[in-house]
Design a protein around this motif. Structure first.
Motif, PDB file in Angstrom:
ATOM      1  N   MET A 190       0.811  -1.220   0.000  1.00  0.00           N
ATOM      2  CA  MET A 190       0.000   0.000   0.000  1.00  0.00           C
ATOM      3  C   MET A 190       0.846   1.272   0.000  1.00  0.00           C
ATOM      4  O   MET A 190       0.362   2.367   0.277  1.00  0.00           O
ATOM      5  N   GLU A 191       2.104   1.149  -0.356  1.00  0.00           N
ATOM      6  CA  GLU A 191       2.994   2.317  -0.367  1.00  0.00           C
ATOM      7  C   GLU A 191       2.519   3.414  -1.315  1.00  0.00           C
ATOM      8  O   GLU A 191       2.739   4.590  -1.061  1.00  0.00           O
ATOM      9  N   GLY A 192       1.853   3.058  -2.388  1.00  0.00           N
ATOM     10  CA  GLY A 192       1.379   4.042  -3.363  1.00  0.00           C
ATOM     11  C   GLY A 192       0.358   5.016  -2.818  1.00  0.00           C
ATOM     12  O   GLY A 192       0.147   6.087  -3.397  1.00  0.00           O
ATOM     13  N   VAL A 193      -0.288   4.684  -1.704  1.00  0.00           N
ATOM     14  CA  VAL A 193      -1.226   5.611  -1.061  1.00  0.00           C
ATOM     15  C   VAL A 193      -0.658   6.121   0.267  1.00  0.00           C
ATOM     16  O   VAL A 193      -1.387   6.696   1.070  1.00  0.00           O
ATOM     17  N   GLY A 194       0.638   5.897   0.503  1.00  0.00           N
ATOM     18  CA  GLY A 194       1.285   6.447   1.690  1.00  0.00           C
ATOM     19  C   GLY A 194       1.156   5.600   2.934  1.00  0.00           C
ATOM     20  O   GLY A 194       1.379   6.088   4.033  1.00  0.00           O
ATOM     21  N   ILE A 195       0.815   4.319   2.801  1.00  0.00           N
ATOM     22  CA  ILE A 195       0.796   3.411   3.947  1.00  0.00           C
ATOM     23  C   ILE A 195       2.065   2.573   3.859  1.00  0.00           C
ATOM     24  O   ILE A 195       2.237   1.783   2.929  1.00  0.00           O
ATOM     25  N   TYR A 196       2.956   2.776   4.842  1.00  0.00           N
ATOM     26  CA  TYR A 196       4.256   2.130   4.829  1.00  0.00           C
ATOM     27  C   TYR A 196       4.370   1.116   5.955  1.00  0.00           C
ATOM     28  O   TYR A 196       3.603   1.143   6.926  1.00  0.00           O
ATOM     29  N   ASP A 197       5.345   0.241   5.822  1.00  0.00           N
ATOM     30  CA  ASP A 197       5.621  -0.771   6.831  1.00  0.00           C
ATOM     31  C   ASP A 197       5.799  -0.106   8.194  1.00  0.00           C
ATOM     32  O   ASP A 197       6.601   0.820   8.339  1.00  0.00           O
ATOM     33  N   GLY A 198       5.039  -0.540   9.175  1.00  0.00           N
ATOM     34  CA  GLY A 198       5.129   0.005  10.528  1.00  0.00           C
ATOM     35  C   GLY A 198       4.168   1.132  10.828  1.00  0.00           C
ATOM     36  O   GLY A 198       4.081   1.586  11.967  1.00  0.00           O
ATOM     37  N   ASP A 199       3.425   1.611   9.830  1.00  0.00           N
ATOM     38  CA  ASP A 199       2.481   2.710  10.060  1.00  0.00           C
ATOM     39  C   ASP A 199       1.343   2.286  10.980  1.00  0.00           C
ATOM     40  O   ASP A 199       0.957   1.115  11.035  1.00  0.00           O
ATOM     41  N   LEU A 200       0.794   3.257  11.676  1.00  0.00           N
ATOM     42  CA  LEU A 200      -0.339   3.043  12.567  1.00  0.00           C
ATOM     43  C   LEU A 200      -1.606   3.433  11.812  1.00  0.00           C
ATOM     44  O   LEU A 200      -1.747   4.579  11.372  1.00  0.00           O
ATOM     45  N   LEU A 201      -2.511   2.473  11.649  1.00  0.00           N
ATOM     46  CA  LEU A 201      -3.759   2.712  10.936  1.00  0.00           C
ATOM     47  C   LEU A 201      -4.894   2.880  11.930  1.00  0.00           C
ATOM     48  O   LEU A 201      -4.989   2.141  12.913  1.00  0.00           O
ATOM     49  N   ILE A 202      -5.763   3.864  11.672  1.00  0.00           N
ATOM     50  CA  ILE A 202      -6.965   4.060  12.473  1.00  0.00           C
ATOM     51  C   ILE A 202      -8.121   3.513  11.641  1.00  0.00           C
ATOM     52  O   ILE A 202      -8.338   3.952  10.508  1.00  0.00           O
TER      53      ILE A 202
END
Length: 149
Positions: A66-78
């Motif tokens: 999901m890097e293309g939408v700015g979700i990177y390894d280790g990110d915190l998702l709400i």
């Protein structure tokens, strides 16, 4: 599916508000400009980021799909379970028992999960055991090297 998720827990809707100073105005991302010299007020991030506390939880993303939408390894998702998922939403979904984070889409007239990285193929949902766990409403990631959220 390539994106692994770690459940970090739910929002404590009874926790006292934690206010953080909010500087008035905006910050330019181009040429520097003198900053306003006063505070606009206090900002409670839970109030700002979470619309439905009893239906919201946090996950940690792992992977590159999901890097293309700015979700990177280790990110915190709400993630909000009360939001009705629609095509274009980033969703947390169990597909054949495996949790993944992808964009809900339709190809032709059939539902798919689509990665935001061209290295990953769309996942057809038709004929599979699927359960939506919620819609990703916000993503938090660190910009400081060595600093994790």
């Amino acid at each position: 599916m390539s994106m692994h998720l770690t459940n970090l827990g739910r929002v404590d809707q009874f926790a006292p508000a934690l206010s953080i100073p909010l500087v008035a105005g905006f910050v330019r991302t181009g040429f520097p400009s003198p900053a306003d010299d006063y505070l606009e007020g206090e900002l409670d991030l839970v109030d700002h980021l979470i619309q439905h506390p009893s239906a919201t939880y946090f996950l940690r993303a792992k992977g590159t799909s999901m890097e293309g939408v700015g979700i990177y390894d280790g990110d915190l998702l709400i993630v909000d379970r009360s939001v009705e998922p629609r095509p274009g939403h980033i969703v947390i979904m169990s597909v054949d028992g495996e949790l993944t984070c992808k964009k809900l889409s339709t190809i032709g007239n059939r539902p798919y999960l689509v990665a935001a990285n061209p290295e990953f193929r769309p996942i057809p949902l038709f004929g599979r055991e699927c359960q939506v766990w919620g819609v990703v409403t916000h993503n938090i990631h660190s910009l400081a090297p060595g600093f994790s959220v």
